[in-house]
Design an enzyme around this catalytic site. Structure first.
Site, PDB file in Angstrom:
ATOM      1  N   ASP A   1      77.675 100.707  65.707  1.00 17.07           N
ATOM      2  CA  ASP A   1      78.818 101.144  64.914  1.00 17.07           C
ATOM      3  C   ASP A   1      79.963 100.148  64.995  1.00 17.07           C
ATOM      4  OD1 ASP A   1      79.085 101.996  67.691  1.00 17.07           O
ATOM      5  OD2 ASP A   1      80.918 103.016  67.068  1.00 17.07           O
TER       6      ASP A   1
ATOM      7  N   GLU B   1      79.825 103.927  69.804  1.00 20.28           N
ATOM      8  CA  GLU B   1      80.497 103.383  70.983  1.00 20.28           C
ATOM      9  C   GLU B   1      82.001 103.404  70.810  1.00 20.28           C
ATOM     10  OE1 GLU B   1      82.340  99.986  73.302  1.00 20.28           O
ATOM     11  OE2 GLU B   1      82.275 100.363  71.150  1.00 20.28           O
TER      12      GLU B   1
END
Length: 486
Positions: A78, A145
């Site tokens: 991400d 994350e």
């Protein structure tokens, strides 16, 4: 023809451009997870994809290296998806618009996602490598994350055999990260009451703070940069102590782990108070400009009085004053510096997002500390301060720090290879930002890890860029570590 076609290393940039075509902001990672699944399927590699979208891919060792311990490579899929205010793009649906300029890669008007798209690209390029003899590779690719390491927290790694891991989420070439801070998210809900807007005696004033540098709330928090949310809250807090102010609109920031560059609000005030309010704001602007003159010189404050009233409901004077008082009493920025590492921030928090809802104001903070007890103490203080000021706070996505390991065969080997390749030692550093190494160390017994990466600039902003030559050097170095021929 791709924008990055012809750049070296070819396979790394090929995969980075493929990734950039798939929207993959935090919370929007299913498509990129499925792309990684298809990548493994096409190459006949073992993989395991979980419900969140985390994926583990395993490649068997070359014949000559079957007896060696596997290497674990790790990155997160991400990105912090932010865009410049004047750019029209739906980052949940549209690809990034890559461009190459002066030896660096950018995305037009948006963040680039080099954090950590380049780490993912390295992993895929290694898995796709056919010409180099390699040990078994166990690749961990996690989701979300950036919003609290939810993917790393929930991933099942029981199938892995490796105990040495190279994390590819570092942003400065030649600096090896060997420990990092833990963190948490704190959300504050400030209840507010509404009432019918007062009559024609009131005027609408719009305030906007902008021009700040912004940046990563871990890497940049110690630089004394301005936080637009905090500055606007303090300005309006001071005004609400002196004048009748009723909040109409307010918002600021895009992610809790990014220092906000802009924040805006509209308030109703008595028409007779407008000159004094604008004068007060002007004085505050000059004071802030002087304080930030060297560290964040782009700061400016827009002030616009509109000769119009507001129809419908607005927030009461009392609720408005209490909300701003709460913002001012909650801490922000650097709390403690490390006693062991000169210049290292030990504990901090960042008011990253501020949004006005129907029933009140929502604040989202990223809390970080290299000392787990200090992180817990700060979160507890936030909960108590919020409660004392009529608000409600909650803690989510807490994760541990990554402690420095005195005995690290992996680090020793990587330092030796770096010195032979470049004639100098790498810098070994602890950082205030969070990496997933701490969480993964709790899942893999006796994990030995180091974090590396190429040069990235202005991460988590629309000016983010990545150095092309640095990407190539880190690729050459990563292959040298895996080959172990030096």
């Amino acid at each position: 023809m791709g924008v990055l076609e012809g750049l070296q290393p070819e396979r790394v940039f090929h995969f980075f451009e493929e990734i950039s075509r798939i929207p993959h902001g935090s919370g929007n990672t299913r498509a990129i997870s499925d792309y990684l699944k298809a990548f493994a399927d096409e190459r006949g590699l073992f993989y395991r994809q979980d419900e969140l979208g985390n994926i583990v891919i395993i490649k068997e060792a070359s014949p000559a290296r079957k007896e060696e311990e596997p290497y674990i490579l790790q990155a997160h899929v991400d990105m912090v998806a932010v865009r410049a205010k004047d750019v029209e793009i739906d980052m949940k649906k549209e690809p990034l618009r890559l461009k190459v300029e002066d030896g660096r890669i950018f995305a037009e008007g948006t963040s680039l996602g080099g954090d950590d798209g380049i780490g993912v690209a390295y992993c895929l390029a290694v898995l796709d490598e056919q010409t180099v003899s390699l040990p078994s590779l166990e690749v961990i690719l996690t989701v979300d994350e950036e919003t609290g390491m939810e993917g790393a927290t929930d991933i099942d790694l029981s199938m892995l055999r490796g105990r040495r891991m190279i994390n590819l989420d570092q942003e400065e070439e030649g600096i090896f990260i060997t420990s990092c801070a833990g963190g948490a998210r704190v959300d504050v809900e400030i209840p507010m009451e509404r009432e019918d807007a007062p009559g024609e005696a009131y005027r609408l004033i719009a305030f906007r703070i902008a021009g700040l540098a912004g940046g990563h709330s871990g890497m940049e928090i110690g630089k004394g940069l301005g936080n637009a949310n905090r500055l606007l809250g303090a300005l309006l807090g001071g005004l609400s102590l002196r004048y009748d102010i009723r909040l109409v609109r307010m918002n600021g920031g895009l992610a809790d782990n990014a220092i906000p560059r802009e924040a805006a609000a509209e308030v109703l005030v008595r028409g007779e108070d407008v000159p004094e309010i604008l004068s007060y704001a002007e004085a505050k602007e000059q004071k802030i400009r002087e304080e930030l003159r060297e560290k964040d010189p782009g700061f400016f404050l827009e002030k616009l009085c509109r000769n119009s009233t507001v129809s419908g409901a607005v927030y009461t004077r009392k609720s408005t004053a209490e909300a701003f008082a709460c913002i001012c009493k909650l801490p922000n920025g650097v709390i403690d510096m490390s006693r062991d590492v000169e210049g290292l921030v030990e504990t901090s928090l960042n008011l990253g997002v501020m949004s006005l809802q129907e029933d009140g104001l929502r604040l989202s903070y990223a809390v970080r500390s290299s000392v787990d007890q200090s992180r817990e103490n700060l979160c507890r203080h936030m909960l108590q301060t919020a409660e004392q000021n009529g608000a409600k706070a909650s803690v989510r996505n807490a994760y541990p720090g990554w402690a420095y390991r005195k005995d690290s065969p992996l680090r020793d080997s990587m330092v030796r290879i770096y010195e032979k390749m470049y004639g100098k030692a790498p810098v070994l550093e602890a950082i205030h930002a969070g990496l997933e190494c701490g969480i993964l160390s709790g899942k893999i017994p006796d994990l030995d890890c180091v974090s590396i990466g190429p040069d990235l600039q202005n991460v988590h902003t629309a000016e983010e860029s990545m150095d092309i030559e640095s990407v190539g050097r880190v690729w050459d170095y990563l292959l040298a570590v895996l080959k172990q021929e030096i």
